[in-house]
Scaffold this motif. Structure first.
Motif, short mmCIF file in Angstrom:
data_model
loop_
_atom_site.label_atom_id
_atom_site.label_comp_id
_atom_site.label_asym_id
_atom_site.label_seq_id
_atom_site.Cartn_x
_atom_site.Cartn_y
_atom_site.Cartn_z
N ASP A 11 39.13 -12.04 63.50
CA ASP A 11 40.55 -12.32 63.69
C ASP A 11 41.18 -12.75 62.37
O ASP A 11 42.26 -12.29 62.01
CB ASP A 11 40.73 -13.41 64.75
CG ASP A 11 42.17 -13.60 65.16
OD1 ASP A 11 42.87 -12.58 65.37
OD2 ASP A 11 42.61 -14.75 65.28
N LYS A 61 42.86 -3.52 65.64
CA LYS A 61 43.16 -4.70 66.46
C LYS A 61 42.99 -4.39 67.94
O LYS A 61 42.41 -5.18 68.69
CB LYS A 61 44.61 -5.16 66.22
CG LYS A 61 44.85 -5.88 64.94
CD LYS A 61 46.33 -6.30 64.89
CE LYS A 61 46.81 -6.63 63.52
NZ LYS A 61 48.24 -6.99 63.50
N LYS A 65 40.26 -6.02 70.33
CA LYS A 65 40.70 -6.77 71.50
C LYS A 65 39.96 -6.28 72.74
O LYS A 65 39.51 -7.09 73.56
CB LYS A 65 42.21 -6.63 71.69
CG LYS A 65 42.76 -7.42 72.85
CD LYS A 65 44.26 -7.27 72.97
CE LYS A 65 44.78 -8.03 74.18
NZ LYS A 65 46.21 -7.86 74.37
N GLU A 69 37.47 -8.55 75.01
CA GLU A 69 37.70 -8.72 76.45
C GLU A 69 36.48 -8.26 77.24
O GLU A 69 36.09 -8.90 78.22
CB GLU A 69 38.94 -7.96 76.89
CG GLU A 69 40.23 -8.59 76.41
CD GLU A 69 41.46 -7.75 76.70
OE1 GLU A 69 41.33 -6.61 77.19
OE2 GLU A 69 42.57 -8.24 76.42
#
Length: 138
Positions: A11, A61, A65, A69
């Motif tokens: 991140d 990104k 992500k 998840e």
């Protein structure tokens, strides 16, 4: 814990790279405003490359992500599976504790009957608690 550290590092790196790309695009826009002739064409090429880099960063990104998840949900499923297994074991123990009563043995000594009854109640309470906590979790 390592995956949490890896996610935090990723991140940070993505944010830094996105910031750098935005700064480059801003610099190109400033230079284009004052450029003429051949320089405008070269700046336009650089601008297109920066936009492509920004698009790749957006895709990265998004992929990151999705992976993060997925990792979280895999952990949730693993935890839920463990909880359901615990409920199954607890219910099985409760069923085993009912054994003396289901066999039709009517003449158990009082102390054995009371012990079996306590064991049955305890096993049923444990199974009920395990089922309730699993239900709340799910």
């Amino acid at each position: 814990e390592n995956s949490d550290e890896a996610r935090a590092t990723m991140d940070t790196l993505v944010k830094k790279a996105s910031g750098e790309i935005a700064a480059v695009m801003q610099l190109i826009a400033q230079k284009k405003a004052h450029a003429t002739g051949l320089v405008v064409g070269e700046l336009h090429k650089l601008e297109e490359q920066a936009k492509q880099a920004a698009d790749r960063m957006t895709a990265l990104k998004s992929s990151y992500k999705e992976l993060a998840e997925k990792a979280v949900w895999q952990g949730v499923v693993r935890d839920a599976t463990g909880r359901v297994h615990t409920v199954q074991e607890s219910v099985s123990k409760a069923a085993d504790a009912e054994g003396p009563f289901l066999l039709g043995v009517d003449e158990l000594p009082l102390d054995e009957t009371l012990a079996a009854l306590r064991d049955c109640e305890s096993s049923a309470a444990i199974a009920n608690t395990a089922a309730s906590t699993t239900k709340m979790f799910i």
